[in-house]
Write a protein that holds these residues in place. Structure first.
Motif, short mmCIF file in Angstrom:
data_model
loop_
_atom_site.label_atom_id
_atom_site.label_comp_id
_atom_site.label_asym_id
_atom_site.label_seq_id
_atom_site.Cartn_x
_atom_site.Cartn_y
_atom_site.Cartn_z
N THR A 27 -11.10 -7.13 2.87
CA THR A 27 -11.67 -5.98 3.60
C THR A 27 -10.65 -5.22 4.44
OG1 THR A 27 -12.28 -7.35 5.51
CG2 THR A 27 -13.89 -7.16 3.71
N LEU A 28 -9.50 -5.82 4.76
CA LEU A 28 -8.52 -5.15 5.61
C LEU A 28 -7.18 -4.95 4.92
CD1 LEU A 28 -9.20 -6.97 9.02
CD2 LEU A 28 -9.99 -4.72 8.33
N LEU A 29 -6.55 -6.04 4.52
CA LEU A 29 -5.17 -5.97 4.04
C LEU A 29 -5.06 -5.27 2.69
CD1 LEU A 29 -4.10 -9.56 5.14
CD2 LEU A 29 -3.58 -7.40 6.26
N ALA A 30 -5.89 -5.66 1.72
CA ALA A 30 -5.82 -5.01 0.41
C ALA A 30 -6.22 -3.53 0.49
CB ALA A 30 -6.70 -5.76 -0.59
N GLN A 33 -3.33 -1.44 1.86
CA GLN A 33 -2.27 -1.16 0.89
C GLN A 33 -2.74 -0.16 -0.17
OE1 GLN A 33 0.79 -1.96 1.12
NE2 GLN A 33 0.68 -3.40 2.81
N PHE A 34 -4.01 -0.21 -0.55
CA PHE A 34 -4.54 0.79 -1.49
C PHE A 34 -4.48 2.19 -0.89
CE2 PHE A 34 -7.03 -2.68 -3.77
CZ PHE A 34 -6.29 -2.56 -4.93
N ARG A 35 -4.78 2.30 0.41
CA ARG A 35 -4.71 3.62 1.07
C ARG A 35 -3.27 4.13 1.10
NH1 ARG A 35 -8.45 1.20 4.61
NH2 ARG A 35 -6.80 0.74 6.12
N ARG A 36 -2.33 3.25 1.39
CA ARG A 36 -0.93 3.67 1.39
C ARG A 36 -0.48 4.11 0.00
NH1 ARG A 36 2.99 -0.35 4.44
NH2 ARG A 36 4.28 1.53 4.36
N ASP A 37 -0.97 3.43 -1.01
CA ASP A 37 -0.64 3.82 -2.38
C ASP A 37 -1.22 5.19 -2.70
OD1 ASP A 37 0.29 3.05 -5.22
OD2 ASP A 37 -1.83 3.49 -5.52
N ALA A 38 -2.46 5.45 -2.24
CA ALA A 38 -3.08 6.75 -2.48
C ALA A 38 -2.32 7.86 -1.76
CB ALA A 38 -4.54 6.72 -2.04
N GLU A 39 -1.86 7.58 -0.53
CA GLU A 39 -1.09 8.59 0.21
C GLU A 39 0.23 8.90 -0.50
OE1 GLU A 39 -0.67 6.80 3.99
OE2 GLU A 39 -2.75 7.15 4.62
N ARG A 40 0.90 7.86 -0.99
CA ARG A 40 2.16 8.10 -1.71
C ARG A 40 1.90 8.90 -2.98
NH1 ARG A 40 7.11 5.50 -2.37
NH2 ARG A 40 7.02 5.22 -0.12
N GLU A 41 0.82 8.58 -3.68
CA GLU A 41 0.51 9.31 -4.90
C GLU A 41 0.20 10.77 -4.61
OE1 GLU A 41 0.19 9.83 -8.94
OE2 GLU A 41 0.92 8.10 -7.81
N GLY A 201 6.16 3.18 -5.24
CA GLY A 201 6.29 2.22 -4.15
C GLY A 201 5.60 0.90 -4.47
N PRO A 202 5.73 -0.07 -3.57
CA PRO A 202 5.19 -1.41 -3.84
C PRO A 202 3.75 -1.61 -3.37
CG PRO A 202 6.46 -1.45 -1.84
CD PRO A 202 6.50 -0.01 -2.32
N PHE A 203 3.10 -0.54 -2.88
CA PHE A 203 1.84 -0.72 -2.18
C PHE A 203 0.73 -1.26 -3.09
CE2 PHE A 203 4.00 3.05 -0.25
CZ PHE A 203 4.52 2.37 0.83
#
Length: 261
Positions: A27-30, A33-41, A201-203
């Protein structure tokens, strides 16, 4: 029932810790990281779109960072500032920020690019901004924010971030939000700043790792719980009864009397 053997306080505490860790993973960590991946994309998509899009005049360009725009006006070198503590391609650099006055009287902040430090730490000599009216090609960038104000040192006004408000306050002028990053070949450009790398990125991988860690924790809890309560498990073995303090003292007293007899 053997299931009652799992109600011991120590086992319940272990189960609580494992479940809390797994819940944090899911609910928090994964999701983080998915949000950071979406921002990078989203950033990568904006840059890719700017590659093919033709430059548009400033003010009529579609909104969005990294858009290429054209503008006409004159530099205001007296209001210039140097951004310190920057890195470009992994090496220390200074970025030169020069306000630019438009024909309508508005002022925008232009990042003319970077210069490398002289003697390791000092601002080097660099080309001044051209005088007179010039036409620029630049990319739209969102301004940075800092609470640290400008200061004068070594004959230069210096700032800690590309913050239009800080530069405007130090120069006593009004600058529009955001700033413009000059493209290679534009009048006044120094070392043109490179575009960010378009790697994902590695997110996403980190998000999957947190999901795996949470799943492994729950699987381990289930496995060890089953191993303990199954027939023959360690929780079903006979355990010797603990002696009371009175029994221990009585046995010691009996041994002393036998030794003295």
């Amino acid at each position: 029932m053997r299931l009652k053997l799992l109600l011991r306080p120590a086992w319940l505490m272990l189960a609580l810790v494992v479940v809390a860790f797994a819940a944090s993973c899911f609910t928090l960590l994964a999701p983080w990281q998915f949000r950071r991946d979406a921002e990078r994309e989203a950033t990568n998509n904006a840059i890719r779109a700017s590659y093919d899009a033709a430059p548009a005049p400033l003010g009529s360009a579609p909104p969005g960072e990294w858009r290429r725009v054209t503008l006409t006006g004159t530099y205001l070198p007296e209001a210039e500032a140097v951004a310190r503590l920057r890195t470009v391609q992994g090496t220390a650099a200074f970025e030169i920020l020069t306000p630019f006055k438009l024909p309508d009287g508005g002022i925008v902040l232009v990042d003319r690019g970077y210069v490398r430090p002289a003697e390791g730490v000092r601002i080097p000599q660099y080309a001044t901004a051209p005088t007179g009216q010039v036409n620029l090609l630049a990319r739209v960038r969102a301004g940075e924010n800092t609470e640290r104000q400008a200061f004068n040192e070594d004959g230069h006004r210096q700032v800690y971030a590309v913050d239009p408000d800080v530069v405007a306050k130090a120069a006593g002028i009004t600058i529009r939000p955001g700033y413009l990053q000059l493209e290679e070949g534009a009048p006044g450009v120094l070392g043109a700043l490179p575009l960010p790398e378009l790697d994902s990125g590695p997110f996403f991988a980190y998000a999957l790792q947190w999901i795996i860690f949470g799943s492994m924790a729950l699987f381990g809890l289930g496995y060890f719980s089953w191993r303990e309560i199954r027939p023959g498990g360690s929780l079903t073995e006979e355990r010797p009864r603990r002696r009371t303090v009175a029994e221990i003292l009585a046995e010691d007293d009996a041994r002393e009397r036998a030794a003295s007899a």
